[in-house]
Design a protein around this motif. Structure first.
Motif, short mmCIF file in Angstrom:
data_model
loop_
_atom_site.label_atom_id
_atom_site.label_comp_id
_atom_site.label_asym_id
_atom_site.label_seq_id
_atom_site.Cartn_x
_atom_site.Cartn_y
_atom_site.Cartn_z
N GLN A 1 34.93 42.56 42.51
CA GLN A 1 35.92 41.41 42.45
C GLN A 1 37.12 41.70 43.33
OE1 GLN A 1 37.84 40.76 38.70
NE2 GLN A 1 37.77 38.69 38.86
N GLN A 2 37.59 42.94 43.38
CA GLN A 2 38.66 43.20 44.33
C GLN A 2 38.29 43.24 45.47
OE1 GLN A 2 41.77 44.29 42.81
NE2 GLN A 2 42.23 44.14 44.93
N TRP A 3 37.05 43.76 45.85
CA TRP A 3 36.62 43.78 47.19
C TRP A 3 36.51 42.28 47.62
CZ3 TRP A 3 32.98 41.47 50.32
CH2 TRP A 3 32.49 41.96 51.52
N TYR A 4 36.03 41.29 47.22
CA TYR A 4 35.84 40.15 47.74
C TYR A 4 37.29 39.21 47.51
CZ TYR A 4 35.57 36.77 43.52
OH TYR A 4 35.99 35.95 42.46
N GLN A 5 38.02 39.44 46.58
CA GLN A 5 39.50 39.02 46.74
C GLN A 5 40.28 39.39 48.03
OE1 GLN A 5 40.87 39.43 42.55
NE2 GLN A 5 39.78 37.63 42.10
N ASP A 6 40.14 40.82 48.06
CA ASP A 6 40.76 41.60 49.34
C ASP A 6 40.63 40.69 50.47
OD1 ASP A 6 42.25 43.30 47.84
OD2 ASP A 6 40.88 44.90 48.09
N VAL A 7 39.18 40.56 50.85
CA VAL A 7 38.70 40.01 52.08
C VAL A 7 39.13 38.49 52.01
CG1 VAL A 7 36.61 39.44 53.21
CG2 VAL A 7 36.74 41.43 52.06
N GLU A 8 39.11 37.79 51.14
CA GLU A 8 39.39 36.40 51.19
C GLU A 8 40.94 36.22 51.25
OE1 GLU A 8 37.72 32.57 48.69
OE2 GLU A 8 38.73 34.27 47.32
N ARG A 9 41.81 37.00 50.57
CA ARG A 9 43.14 37.01 50.66
C ARG A 9 43.56 37.09 52.15
NH1 ARG A 9 44.73 40.95 47.60
NH2 ARG A 9 44.24 39.83 46.00
N PHE A 10 43.15 38.14 52.85
CA PHE A 10 43.45 38.61 54.23
C PHE A 10 43.28 37.41 55.18
CE2 PHE A 10 42.00 39.63 58.60
CZ PHE A 10 43.45 40.58 58.97
N HIS A 11 41.80 36.80 55.09
CA HIS A 11 41.72 35.61 55.87
C HIS A 11 42.59 34.33 55.43
CE1 HIS A 11 38.30 38.16 56.43
NE2 HIS A 11 38.33 37.60 57.93
N ILE A 12 42.85 34.08 54.19
CA ILE A 12 43.76 32.98 54.01
C ILE A 12 45.05 33.21 54.34
CG2 ILE A 12 44.50 31.62 52.16
CD1 ILE A 12 41.94 31.90 50.72
N ASP A 13 45.32 34.40 54.05
CA ASP A 13 46.84 34.71 54.59
C ASP A 13 47.00 34.53 56.20
OD1 ASP A 13 47.52 34.72 52.00
OD2 ASP A 13 47.64 37.12 51.97
#
Lengths: 336, 116
Positions: free
Chosen positions: A130-142
């Motif tokens: 969960q931490q992994w995909y949230q990190d990836v997603e957050r980076f790209h959205i930000d």
């Protein structure tokens, strides 16, 4: 002097019957005989008719009964016997499994301990995923990679950027798939653990009951000689009973102190074990079916992907290439 | 953002480099997840028992699939980072370095085909 018996004609002549009367009489006798013969023949025919009708009725009744019996056998008895055979086979299988459970006690308990450990590990794996995909997603959205082309506020635009923007979300979906697998595995192992633990708790209750009976035996058989207590059985056994040998009384005293109540409790507990064993089997089958669904889950992956979405195998995705002049270029999409 | 424009393409080296760094940072986490899964013990204990025969077979298949996913995921995400690194070198006109990076990337992509 000789006495001779008169012939019927002489006798009739002596009696005063004339020849004409005699002939009439003979004719009447013959007519009566003919009527009797006719009557007998008619009666015989009647009886034959009754007999035939009776045989026919009996044959029909027997056939009908036989059909009914056959039908009853086919519709009721045969299926019932088949069901009984099935139940018997299930009982035999159940007993075999229960014996196996005892024989494999150590291995099974170790398996349950390992299932518990794995269950906790999957929870941890799920958290990391969960931490992994949230990190990836957050980076790209930000950083504006959630918008395509010129609609984005980021500086990097063009075919390469567009191909990248199109395909990074599949990496997030792959991470979400890991989380889902971890959650489902944890839940499935939880089901197995619950069923397995219930089975061995049931076995534990059986052993506790056996221990209680054994302890009662020891206490009542050795510390209180002559007594035969138990939950609901007989009273104390006296040292001498008329008509019984001393060996028989001693054997009775050496016998179990378990009363009918103890045995009933034991049987109930064994029945609980049997039910728990059936539950284990059902949970196993259902969990296996759920796991089959998990194995087949390829959410977010194309037919060319094996276990993870691979944008590098997509020809439209940005990739370096060397042009005829020997220079490295980044190409993507229709510029490929 | 201080980017450069070339025809229909504009780019910021810092942006692309940041994205590459992100992939290189998250890739080892998948290897870490894989190690956690390989440390699980049900598969080894299951061989000597028939308590859950059907489930354990399926479970072993899931774990194997999960292992493969993590290994492939780690390799693929790292290669995505390398692709972005190569793009940075190309856009910054570091010809020799870009060629070398492109060669390494091509080898990595070939290796992906041999992953479990």
């Amino acid at each position: 002097m000789t006495d001779q018996m008169p012939t019927p004609a002489e006798y009739l002549a002596q009696a005063g019957f004339s020849a004409t009367t005699l002939a009439d009489l003979q004719q009447k006798v013959e007519e009566a005989a003919a009527k009797i013969r006719h009557g007998l023949a008619k009666a015989g025919q009647q009886i034959q008719g009754w007999y035939n009708a009776l045989v026919k009725a009996l044959t029909e009744w027997v056939n009908d009964m036989w059909t009914r019996i056959q039908s009853f056998w086919d519709s009721s008895i045969q299926p019932w016997i088949e069901e009984v055979k099935k139940i018997w086979n299930l009982v035999v299988e159940l007993v075999r499994k229960c014996i196996n459970d005892l024989r494999n006690f150590r291995a099974n308990v170790q398996l349950l301990i390992n299932i518990h450990a794995d269950m906790l590990s999957w929870i941890e794996v799920g958290q990391v995923a969960q931490q992994w995909y949230q990190d990836v997603e957050r980076f790209h959205i930000d950083n504006g990679y959630n918008m395509v082309g010129l609609s984005s506020s980021r500086t990097w635009v063009g075919p390469a950027a567009d191909s990248y923007v199109s395909l990074w979300p599949y990496q997030v979906r792959a991470g979400q798939r890991l989380l889902k697998l971890a959650e489902q595995n944890s839940a499935n192992l939880g089901h197995l653990l619950t069923a397995g633990a219930a089975l061995y708790v049931a076995w534990g209750m059986v052993f506790l009951q056996l221990l209680a009976i054994l302890a009662t035996d020891i206490v009542l058989g050795r510390w209180l000689p002559g007594s035969r207590g138990g939950g609901g059985g007989g009273g104390p056994i006296p040292d001498a009973i008329e008509g019984l040998s001393s060996d028989g009384i001693a054997a009775a005293k050496r016998g179990s102190s378990a009363g009918a109540g103890d045995v009933r409790t034991l049987m109930r507990l064994l029945a609980t074990v049997a039910v728990a064993r059936v539950v284990v089997q059902k949970v196993d089958e259902q969990t296996a079916a759920a796991m089959q669904t998990l194995v087949a889950n390829r959410d977010g992956m194309g037919s060319g992907d094996r276990n993870w979405p691979n944008p590098l195998a997509v020809k439209e995705f940005m990739h370096p290439t060397i042009d005829p002049n020997g220079r490295v270029r980044i190409v993507a999409g229709r510029y490929t | 953002m201080g980017g450069r424009t070339s025809g229909a393409i504009s780019y910021s080296l810092a942006e692309i480099r940041a994205a590459a760094g992100m992939w290189h940072r998250v890739s080892p986490q998948l290897t870490q997840i894989d190690a956690m899964v390989q440390g699980m013990s049900v598969r080894s204990a299951a061989a000597s028992t028939d308590l859950f025969p059907s489930s354990i077979v399926k479970y072993a298949a899931i774990v194997a699939n999960f292992d493969a996913s993590c290994q492939e995921g780690a390799a693929i995400t790292d290669a995505i980072g390398d692709t972005l690194d190569t793009a940075v070198l190309v856009y910054s006109h570091s010809e020799q370095a870009a060629k070398a990076a492109a060669g390494r990337l091509a080898q990595k992509i070939r290796d992906l085909g041999r992953l479990p």
